[in-house]
Enzyme design. Structure first.
Site, PDB file in Angstrom:
ATOM      1  N   LYS A  13      47.768  43.519  37.015  1.00  0.00           N
ATOM      2  CA  LYS A  13      48.630  44.223  38.238  1.00  0.00           C
ATOM      3  C   LYS A  13      49.262  43.476  39.122  1.00  0.00           C
ATOM      4  O   LYS A  13      50.359  43.718  39.550  1.00  0.00           O
ATOM      5  CB  LYS A  13      47.232  44.962  39.205  1.00  0.00           C
ATOM      6  CG  LYS A  13      46.387  45.681  38.437  1.00  0.00           C
ATOM      7  CD  LYS A  13      45.271  46.163  39.330  1.00  0.00           C
ATOM      8  CE  LYS A  13      44.335  45.009  39.654  1.00  0.00           C
ATOM      9  NZ  LYS A  13      43.491  44.383  38.915  1.00  0.00           N
ATOM     10  N   ARG A  88      40.021  50.430  45.978  1.00  0.00           N
ATOM     11  CA  ARG A  88      38.898  50.095  44.923  1.00  0.00           C
ATOM     12  C   ARG A  88      37.541  51.006  45.230  1.00  0.00           C
ATOM     13  O   ARG A  88      36.773  50.654  44.162  1.00  0.00           O
ATOM     14  CB  ARG A  88      38.503  48.466  44.829  1.00  0.00           C
ATOM     15  CG  ARG A  88      39.305  47.718  44.349  1.00  0.00           C
ATOM     16  CD  ARG A  88      39.070  46.112  44.602  1.00  0.00           C
ATOM     17  NE  ARG A  88      38.716  45.291  43.549  1.00  0.00           N
ATOM     18  CZ  ARG A  88      39.918  44.435  43.305  1.00  0.00           C
ATOM     19  NH1 ARG A  88      40.714  44.405  44.138  1.00  0.00           N
ATOM     20  NH2 ARG A  88      39.525  43.674  42.172  1.00  0.00           N
ATOM     21  N   ARG A 127      43.614  32.259  32.650  1.00  0.00           N
ATOM     22  CA  ARG A 127      44.580  32.057  33.860  1.00  0.00           C
ATOM     23  C   ARG A 127      44.544  31.006  34.620  1.00  0.00           C
ATOM     24  O   ARG A 127      43.646  30.316  35.116  1.00  0.00           O
ATOM     25  CB  ARG A 127      44.136  33.477  34.998  1.00  0.00           C
ATOM     26  CG  ARG A 127      44.894  33.293  36.098  1.00  0.00           C
ATOM     27  CD  ARG A 127      45.155  34.451  36.664  1.00  0.00           C
ATOM     28  NE  ARG A 127      43.658  35.184  37.133  1.00  0.00           N
ATOM     29  CZ  ARG A 127      43.523  36.239  37.713  1.00  0.00           C
ATOM     30  NH1 ARG A 127      44.246  37.126  37.914  1.00  0.00           N
ATOM     31  NH2 ARG A 127      42.324  36.623  38.070  1.00  0.00           N
ATOM     32  N   ARG A 160      40.840  30.197  39.155  1.00  0.00           N
ATOM     33  CA  ARG A 160      40.019  31.096  40.510  1.00  0.00           C
ATOM     34  C   ARG A 160      38.548  30.562  40.142  1.00  0.00           C
ATOM     35  O   ARG A 160      38.160  30.853  39.019  1.00  0.00           O
ATOM     36  CB  ARG A 160      40.398  32.498  40.321  1.00  0.00           C
ATOM     37  CG  ARG A 160      41.547  32.644  41.289  1.00  0.00           C
ATOM     38  CD  ARG A 160      42.095  33.881  41.279  1.00  0.00           C
ATOM     39  NE  ARG A 160      41.264  35.071  41.438  1.00  0.00           N
ATOM     40  CZ  ARG A 160      41.727  36.459  41.066  1.00  0.00           C
ATOM     41  NH1 ARG A 160      42.870  36.767  41.298  1.00  0.00           N
ATOM     42  NH2 ARG A 160      40.792  37.502  41.039  1.00  0.00           N
ATOM     43  N   ARG A 171      32.634  41.231  37.256  1.00  0.00           N
ATOM     44  CA  ARG A 171      33.879  42.075  38.041  1.00  0.00           C
ATOM     45  C   ARG A 171      34.045  43.328  37.308  1.00  0.00           C
ATOM     46  O   ARG A 171      34.479  44.414  37.706  1.00  0.00           O
ATOM     47  CB  ARG A 171      35.001  41.166  38.257  1.00  0.00           C
ATOM     48  CG  ARG A 171      34.790  40.063  39.275  1.00  0.00           C
ATOM     49  CD  ARG A 171      35.672  39.148  39.026  1.00  0.00           C
ATOM     50  NE  ARG A 171      37.158  39.334  39.068  1.00  0.00           N
ATOM     51  CZ  ARG A 171      38.062  38.725  38.697  1.00  0.00           C
ATOM     52  NH1 ARG A 171      37.774  37.293  37.954  1.00  0.00           N
ATOM     53  NH2 ARG A 171      39.200  38.808  38.641  1.00  0.00           N
TER      54      ARG A 171
HETATM   55  P1  AP5 Z   1      46.926  39.427  36.698  1.00  0.00           P
HETATM   56  O1  AP5 Z   1      48.399  39.903  36.859  1.00  0.00           O
HETATM   57  O2  AP5 Z   1      46.605  38.567  37.521  1.00  0.00           O
HETATM   58  O3  AP5 Z   1      45.913  40.260  36.466  1.00  0.00           O
HETATM   59  P2  AP5 Z   1      45.508  41.423  37.741  1.00  0.00           P
HETATM   60  O4  AP5 Z   1      45.355  42.676  37.282  1.00  0.00           O
HETATM   61  O5  AP5 Z   1      46.290  41.102  38.917  1.00  0.00           O
HETATM   62  O6  AP5 Z   1      43.998  40.540  37.846  1.00  0.00           O
HETATM   63  P3  AP5 Z   1      43.071  40.115  39.107  1.00  0.00           P
HETATM   64  O7  AP5 Z   1      41.967  39.255  38.337  1.00  0.00           O
HETATM   65  O8  AP5 Z   1      43.972  39.377  39.992  1.00  0.00           O
HETATM   66  O9  AP5 Z   1      42.481  41.411  39.659  1.00  0.00           O
HETATM   67  P4  AP5 Z   1      41.348  41.529  40.502  1.00  0.00           P
HETATM   68  O10 AP5 Z   1      41.216  43.021  40.774  1.00  0.00           O
HETATM   69  O11 AP5 Z   1      40.273  41.287  39.557  1.00  0.00           O
HETATM   70  O12 AP5 Z   1      41.361  40.352  41.472  1.00  0.00           O
HETATM   71  P5  AP5 Z   1      41.962  40.712  43.180  1.00  0.00           P
HETATM   72  O13 AP5 Z   1      42.551  39.284  43.565  1.00  0.00           O
HETATM   73  O14 AP5 Z   1      42.538  41.824  43.430  1.00  0.00           O
HETATM   74  O15 AP5 Z   1      47.040  38.579  35.093  1.00  0.00           O
HETATM   75  C1  AP5 Z   1      45.699  38.227  34.513  1.00  0.00           C
HETATM   76  C2  AP5 Z   1      46.070  36.914  33.621  1.00  0.00           C
HETATM   77  O16 AP5 Z   1      46.547  37.533  32.563  1.00  0.00           O
HETATM   78  C3  AP5 Z   1      47.181  36.143  34.173  1.00  0.00           C
HETATM   79  O17 AP5 Z   1      47.016  34.754  33.339  1.00  0.00           O
HETATM   80  C4  AP5 Z   1      48.403  36.338  33.155  1.00  0.00           C
HETATM   81  O18 AP5 Z   1      49.409  35.341  33.157  1.00  0.00           O
HETATM   82  C5  AP5 Z   1      47.973  37.169  32.071  1.00  0.00           C
HETATM   83  N1  AP5 Z   1      48.698  38.326  31.703  1.00  0.00           N
HETATM   84  C6  AP5 Z   1      49.283  39.244  32.553  1.00  0.00           C
HETATM   85  N2  AP5 Z   1      50.121  40.124  31.705  1.00  0.00           N
HETATM   86  C7  AP5 Z   1      49.781  39.693  30.842  1.00  0.00           C
HETATM   87  C8  AP5 Z   1      50.204  40.168  29.372  1.00  0.00           C
HETATM   88  N3  AP5 Z   1      50.862  41.317  29.188  1.00  0.00           N
HETATM   89  N4  AP5 Z   1      49.956  39.680  28.254  1.00  0.00           N
HETATM   90  C9  AP5 Z   1      48.925  38.347  28.216  1.00  0.00           C
HETATM   91  N5  AP5 Z   1      48.690  37.914  29.352  1.00  0.00           N
HETATM   92  C10 AP5 Z   1      48.966  38.664  30.433  1.00  0.00           C
HETATM   93  O19 AP5 Z   1      40.289  40.608  43.747  1.00  0.00           O
HETATM   94  C11 AP5 Z   1      39.407  39.617  43.869  1.00  0.00           C
HETATM   95  C12 AP5 Z   1      38.236  39.852  44.622  1.00  0.00           C
HETATM   96  O20 AP5 Z   1      38.610  39.818  46.028  1.00  0.00           O
HETATM   97  C13 AP5 Z   1      37.512  40.958  44.097  1.00  0.00           C
HETATM   98  O21 AP5 Z   1      36.657  40.521  43.006  1.00  0.00           O
HETATM   99  C14 AP5 Z   1      36.906  41.293  45.538  1.00  0.00           C
HETATM  100  O22 AP5 Z   1      35.972  40.113  45.684  1.00  0.00           O
HETATM  101  C15 AP5 Z   1      37.979  40.898  46.332  1.00  0.00           C
HETATM  102  N6  AP5 Z   1      38.735  42.146  46.893  1.00  0.00           N
HETATM  103  C16 AP5 Z   1      39.880  42.374  46.459  1.00  0.00           C
HETATM  104  N7  AP5 Z   1      40.583  43.744  46.844  1.00  0.00           N
HETATM  105  C17 AP5 Z   1      39.362  44.223  47.459  1.00  0.00           C
HETATM  106  C18 AP5 Z   1      38.913  45.586  47.706  1.00  0.00           C
HETATM  107  N8  AP5 Z   1      40.174  46.536  47.845  1.00  0.00           N
HETATM  108  N9  AP5 Z   1      37.935  45.793  48.119  1.00  0.00           N
HETATM  109  C19 AP5 Z   1      36.828  44.966  48.297  1.00  0.00           C
HETATM  110  N10 AP5 Z   1      37.073  43.925  47.688  1.00  0.00           N
HETATM  111  C20 AP5 Z   1      38.038  43.456  47.413  1.00  0.00           C
END
Ligand code: AP5
Length: 213
Positions: A13, A88, A127, A160, A171
């Protein structure tokens, strides 16, 4: 354009949101990034959020809803935005719908990025993120030219706290239980497009582009 990127942790994402920001000229609004910044600055919000984030649990709805309501009122969101990691839960989706109504706006599209679980675990354990500019790398699939250093700004890369395998598995469970139901929710509203999230970043970017017409 107002857009939601929905998908499990590691679906790409954030990667796709950054590409879309460049292409569409609208901001990426990532609740994860906002919360991590608050943690890094040691604010009250950061201290509250950290314990939830470190164990891979969701931060309480009222906290993230407040963050989003404030963020969407900022002038840079007027032409549109890409929501990454929000909503979410069902209460978050309903709060977003109310916020949009109060701003006389509506959601244009919801893209659900779908990737098999084992690929997600590999992506997340490998990552690395730049401390300076937030650029993302992967130790196997997109390593930096110099180990541990960002190609763009030269700052150090870090892993991270929630990218440890045990936390990642938690997660993913949280995603299935609390977030996946939103796929059906947005499908019922006629807003959902499914995107095959397997393949290279460029291939997925082309699928996203096609889905957006
Ligand atoms: P990346 O693009 O970072 O993936 P992502 O889907 O953004 O993954 P996240 O881990 O950031 O999502 P998340 O939803 O768990 O975390 P968030 O920060 O929102 O890519 C991942 C890796 O893959 C990278 O190394 C990239 O280079 C690689 N990659 C990408 N595309 C690829 C491809 N095509 N092929 C190969 N490799 C590839 O949330 C973190 C925490 O914050 C949550 O757990 C929660 O505690 C809190 N939080 C955030 N939002 C909320 C909410 N709305 N409500 C409650 N808690 C929340």
């Amino acid at each position: 354009m107002r857009l939601i990127l929905l998908g499990p942790p590691g679906a790409g994402k954030g990667t796709q949101a950054k590409l879309l920001t460049g292409r569409l000229g609208i901001p990426q609004v990532s609740t994860g990034d906002i919360l991590r910044q608050a943690v890094a600055h040691g604010t009250e919000l950061g201290r509250e959020a950290k314990s939830f984030m470190d164990r891979g649990a969701l931060v309480p709805d009222e906290v993230v809803i407040g963050i989003i309501e404030e963020r969407l009122r900022k002038p840079d969101c007027a032409p549109g935005y890409i929501l990454d990691g929000f909503p979410r839960t069902l209460p978050q989706a309903e709060a977003l719908a109310r916020a949009l109504t109060s701003l006389h706006a509506s959601m244009d599209r919801v893209l659900s990025v779908e990737v098999p679980e084992e690929d997600l675990v590999k992506r997340l354990t490998g990552r690395r993120v730049c401390r300076g500019c937030g650029n993302m790398y992967h130790v196997d699939t997109s390593p930096p030219r110099k180990a541990g250093r960002c190609d763009t700004c030269g700052d150090s890369l870090y892993q991270r706290d929630d990218d440890k395998e045990e936390t990642i598995r938690h997660r993913l469970r949280v995603y299935k239980e609390q977030t996946q139901p939103l796929v059906a929710y947005y499908e019922r509203l006629g807003l959902l497009e499914r995107i095959d999230g397997r393949g290279t970043v460029e291939e997925i970017s082309q699928r996203v582009h096609r889905a957006l017409g």
